[in-house]
Each structure stands twice: as C-alpha cells, then as structure tokens.
Design a protein around this motif. Structure first.
Motif, short mmCIF file in Angstrom:
data_model
loop_
_atom_site.label_atom_id
_atom_site.label_comp_id
_atom_site.label_asym_id
_atom_site.label_seq_id
_atom_site.Cartn_x
_atom_site.Cartn_y
_atom_site.Cartn_z
N SER A 186 0.39 -0.93 0.26
CA SER A 186 -0.25 -0.19 0.08
C SER A 186 0.45 1.48 0.39
CB SER A 186 -0.43 -0.26 0.97
OG SER A 186 -0.44 0.17 2.04
N ASP A 187 0.37 2.00 -0.29
CA ASP A 187 1.57 3.74 -0.27
C ASP A 187 1.94 3.72 1.29
OD1 ASP A 187 0.48 3.96 -2.72
OD2 ASP A 187 -1.02 5.76 -2.39
N ASP A 188 0.59 3.58 2.06
CA ASP A 188 1.06 3.57 3.14
C ASP A 188 2.84 2.38 4.22
OD1 ASP A 188 -1.03 5.33 5.27
OD2 ASP A 188 -2.59 4.24 4.65
N ASP A 189 2.61 1.67 3.28
CA ASP A 189 3.90 0.34 3.30
C ASP A 189 5.46 0.82 2.68
OD1 ASP A 189 1.57 -1.14 4.19
OD2 ASP A 189 1.51 -2.36 2.70
N SER B 265 0.90 9.11 -3.09
CA SER B 265 0.94 8.61 -3.34
C SER B 265 1.02 9.92 -4.89
CB SER B 265 -0.54 9.38 -3.00
OG SER B 265 -1.82 9.35 -3.98
N ALA C 5 5.91 4.22 2.00
CA ALA C 5 5.47 5.56 3.33
C ALA C 5 6.84 5.30 4.29
CB ALA C 5 4.62 6.56 2.98
N ASP C 6 6.08 4.07 4.72
CA ASP C 6 6.81 3.81 6.25
C ASP C 6 8.45 3.19 5.89
OD1 ASP C 6 4.36 4.20 7.57
OD2 ASP C 6 3.23 2.89 7.67
N HIS D 259 6.18 11.12 3.27
CA HIS D 259 4.21 10.19 3.57
C HIS D 259 3.99 9.86 3.00
CE1 HIS D 259 0.25 12.01 4.79
NE2 HIS D 259 1.11 13.26 6.22
N ARG D 260 2.56 9.68 3.41
CA ARG D 260 1.86 8.61 1.86
C ARG D 260 1.24 9.04 1.45
NH1 ARG D 260 -3.11 8.35 1.24
NH2 ARG D 260 -3.76 9.85 2.88
#
Length: 82
Positions: free
Chosen positions: A26-29, A42, A31-32, A37-38
């Motif tokens: 995911s974008d969160d994955d 994106s 980004a982390d 930042h997510r």
C-alpha cells in the motif's frame, strides 16, 4: 501532444504502480518503509509530482526491483515499444 519526458515520467510512475501491485504493498507501506508521507507516495505514483531520484531508488529497493528494470520498462512504454 506530450513530450518524451512527460511520457517517460508517466510510464515510470505506472511501472512503479505495477511493481507495488505485484508486491501487494500500500502507499502507507511504502511511505513507512522509505520515510516519506503517504500523500507524497500517492502523488509520486499518480504522476502528480516528479519522483526525486533518492525516493525512486528507495521505492525500488522496498519493492524489490532494480531501478534499471523500472527505467527500461518505462522507456519502452514512453517510446511506444511495449
């Protein structure tokens, strides 16, 4: 009509999205993992913002793909050879 650079940037983002899908990330994955930042992830992957080289390299590393492979695929698409 878009320039080669615009087509290449769009193809690069598209290839990273494809690699992201293959990895089921995911974008969160992303980004982390790479420390951005997510929303930035994106925007990079949608083509709304240019991808800084360091971010590109970190994304490729996280996604487990060589940057050269992503660039080669993007070039094929940008030139219409895919």
């Amino acid at each position: 009509m878009s320039t080669y650079g615009e087509r290449f940037a769009a193809a690069l983002a598209a290839e990273l999205r494809a690699q992201k899908g293959r990895r089921k990330a995911s974008d969160d994955d992303i980004a982390d993992a790479i420390g951005v930042h997510r929303v930035s992830v994106s925007r990079y992957l949608s083509g709304a913002r240019p991808i800084p080289l360091t971010v590109f390299a970190d994304m490729c590393d996280y996604l487990g793909v060589a940057p050269a492979k992503v660039i080669d695929e993007a070039e094929k698409h940008a030139r219409g050879n895919a």
